[in-house]
Design a protein around this motif. Sequence first.
Motif, mmCIF file in Angstrom:
data_model
loop_
_atom_site.group_PDB
_atom_site.id
_atom_site.type_symbol
_atom_site.label_atom_id
_atom_site.label_comp_id
_atom_site.label_asym_id
_atom_site.label_seq_id
_atom_site.Cartn_x
_atom_site.Cartn_y
_atom_site.Cartn_z
ATOM 1 N N TYR A 108 0.830 -1.203 0.000
ATOM 2 C CA TYR A 108 0.000 0.000 0.000
ATOM 3 C C TYR A 108 0.866 1.255 0.000
ATOM 4 C CZ TYR A 108 -3.574 3.413 1.186
ATOM 5 O OH TYR A 108 -4.405 4.506 1.150
ATOM 6 N N THR A 162 -0.365 -7.111 -5.917
ATOM 7 C CA THR A 162 -1.152 -6.316 -4.978
ATOM 8 C C THR A 162 -1.092 -4.835 -5.326
ATOM 9 O OG1 THR A 162 -0.643 -7.949 -3.256
ATOM 10 C CG2 THR A 162 -1.539 -5.833 -2.533
ATOM 11 N N GLU A 165 -3.391 -4.211 -8.098
ATOM 12 C CA GLU A 165 -4.781 -4.179 -7.640
ATOM 13 C C GLU A 165 -5.124 -2.802 -7.074
ATOM 14 O OE1 GLU A 165 -5.892 -7.374 -4.974
ATOM 15 O OE2 GLU A 165 -4.517 -8.757 -5.982
ATOM 16 N N SER A 169 -7.817 0.106 -8.493
ATOM 17 C CA SER A 169 -9.016 0.271 -7.668
ATOM 18 C C SER A 169 -9.761 1.564 -7.985
ATOM 19 C CB SER A 169 -8.655 0.210 -6.175
ATOM 20 O OG SER A 169 -7.856 1.315 -5.805
ATOM 21 N N PRO A 178 -13.469 0.326 -3.162
ATOM 22 C CA PRO A 178 -12.704 -0.353 -2.105
ATOM 23 C C PRO A 178 -11.893 -1.513 -2.694
ATOM 24 C CG PRO A 178 -14.985 -0.067 -1.457
ATOM 25 C CD PRO A 178 -14.917 0.242 -2.928
ATOM 26 N N PHE A 179 -10.809 -1.857 -2.029
ATOM 27 C CA PHE A 179 -10.014 -3.013 -2.448
ATOM 28 C C PHE A 179 -9.928 -3.995 -1.287
ATOM 29 C CE2 PHE A 179 -6.900 -0.235 -0.442
ATOM 30 C CZ PHE A 179 -6.194 -1.111 0.370
ATOM 31 N N ALA A 180 -9.659 -5.242 -1.616
ATOM 32 C CA ALA A 180 -9.424 -6.268 -0.602
ATOM 33 C C ALA A 180 -8.497 -7.316 -1.201
ATOM 34 C CB ALA A 180 -10.737 -6.909 -0.157
ATOM 35 N N HIS A 181 -7.404 -7.587 -0.512
ATOM 36 C CA HIS A 181 -6.448 -8.593 -0.986
ATOM 37 C C HIS A 181 -6.152 -9.578 0.139
ATOM 38 C CE1 HIS A 181 -2.957 -10.305 -3.132
ATOM 39 N NE2 HIS A 181 -2.446 -10.400 -1.916
ATOM 40 N N ARG A 182 -6.248 -10.859 -0.163
ATOM 41 C CA ARG A 182 -5.898 -11.921 0.782
ATOM 42 C C ARG A 182 -4.940 -12.865 0.081
ATOM 43 N NH1 ARG A 182 -8.103 -8.896 3.533
ATOM 44 N NH2 ARG A 182 -9.798 -9.141 5.049
ATOM 45 N N GLU A 189 -7.033 -4.418 3.144
ATOM 46 C CA GLU A 189 -8.267 -3.946 2.534
ATOM 47 C C GLU A 189 -8.481 -2.491 2.931
ATOM 48 O OE1 GLU A 189 -12.018 -5.325 4.447
ATOM 49 O OE2 GLU A 189 -10.662 -6.756 5.431
ATOM 50 N N GLU A 191 -9.336 1.604 1.123
ATOM 51 C CA GLU A 191 -9.514 2.465 -0.037
ATOM 52 C C GLU A 191 -8.187 3.117 -0.383
ATOM 53 O OE1 GLU A 191 -12.582 5.138 1.089
ATOM 54 O OE2 GLU A 191 -14.194 3.681 0.794
#
Length: 435
Positions: A108, A162, A165, A169, A178-182, A189, A191
Motif C-alpha cells: 500500500y 497487490t 490491484e 481500484s 474499495p479493495f481487498a487482498h488476501r 483492505e 480504499e
Amino acid sequence: MTERTPSKQIHLAAHFPGVNSTTVWSDPRSRSHIDFSSFQHLARTAERGLFDFFFLAEGLRLREHKGRIHDLDVVGRPEALTVLTALAAVTERLGLAGTVNATFNEPYELARRLASLDHLSAGRAAWNVVTTSDAFTGENFRRGGYLDRAERYTRAAEFLATARELWDSWTPDGRQRPFAHRGQHFAIEGEFTVPRSPQGHPVVIQAGDSAEGREFAASAADIIFTRHGTLEAGREFYADVKRRLAAYGREPDDLLIMPGVSYVLGDTAAEAQEKAAEIRRKQVSPQNAILALEQVWGVDLSAYDPDGPLPDIDPDPGSELVQGRVKIADPFAVAAKWRALSEAKGLSIRQTVIETTARQSFIGTPDAVAADLAEFVARDAADGFILVPHLTPGGLDDFVDRVVPLLQERGVYRTEYRGATLRSHLGLREPVGKD
C-alpha cells in the motif's frame, strides 16, 4: 517501387553511477553523488539525448568488508524516489525509474508513492523491483530476518500483483472503489488514496539473469535489466526470455530487454582501446583487486601483493568476510578458472581481476560504437541499453554529443519525443483499467 522496411529502433536509458565499481572516483571530473546538481546534470543530458528514462539504483545497507564499511562504497546517497520526484520538476519527457525493494516495503505504502510520482511527472514513473534474501540487510529493519531465495520471488510477485490491484481500484473515469487482498504474504483492505495515474500503472523493471528472475520478468515486468558481454550471449538470453512470455498470454513486444552497458569513445580505435585500458586500471585499484579476490576466496588476503601471483590456498565458501555483495555461486570453480588464466598469461592478482571482471561493453570511434549498438538490436541481442558511465555526472555528455546523432542518421533512433509518458517512449501498451 518497394517500400523500405523500418529499422528496429533502439531504446536508451541512463544509469546514475556510484553504487558499483564502475565509477572512477579518482578522476578530477568526478563530482558528488549526493548534490542534486549531479542528478540534474545527468538527467538533463539524458533528456537532451532523447533517452527513454533515467535509472537510479539503491541499496538498503552499506556493504562491509572485514566488519567495517568498505572504503570504496558509496555512502550518503539520498533515497531514490525522493530524488526522482525532484527531477520531475526539472525535466519534461524523461522517464524516472527508481529501485525499490519488495522484501522490506509494504504494497500500500509503495504503490501510493509510485502513483504519486507518476502523477507529479505526468506519467513518467518506473519501478525497478528488487528483492533481498540476506539477514545482513534485514538487521536494518524491525522484523529483521530474511527470506529464502525462492520465497523472496514469491513475495515479490504477490507484492507487484497487490500494487496493481491498488492502482486499478480507481476506474479510468475517476471513481474510487474499495479493495481487498488476501494472499500468502499480504492481507489488506480499504480504499486507495491516489486516483489512477496518467499511464495507468508505472512501468515495471526487473533486474536479474537467474532462472527465477527471467520467469518473474516474463510473467510481470515491462523491462528486464540484465548483463551479457557478447552478441551471442545476448541473443541466447533474448530468445530465452521472449520465449517465456507466451505462457503468460503476453506478446514479445510486451517485455523489453535492456542490458546495462558501458562505453569508451576515441577518435581512433587505438585511442579508444588505450583509454579503456586506463579506465579499467583505475576501476580495479590495488585495494579493489584484493577485495575482488577475497570475495572468491572468503579469507583475509590483505598480506598478498596485488602485483604478485594468486593465492595457492583453497577458498572458504562459508566465510562472511565481505557482506552486502552477491555471493560467488561456486568459489572453487571461479578460483580454478582464475588460476588457469593467470598461469597461462602470467598475470598478477590485479591483472587477473582486470581480465575477468566486467569491462567496457562498447569501445571504439563514435561511428563504430553506433554500428555495434545498432547490430545488437537488429540481431535480437537486445531491445536497447541502459548506459552506465564511469564518471559522475558528466559521463554521458560525449555519448549524447557524438553517438546519438549517428544513431539518428542510421534511422535507428528517434529525433524527437512523440509522446508524453514513459510507456509511449517504450512502445508499451497502457494497462486496461477496470470499469
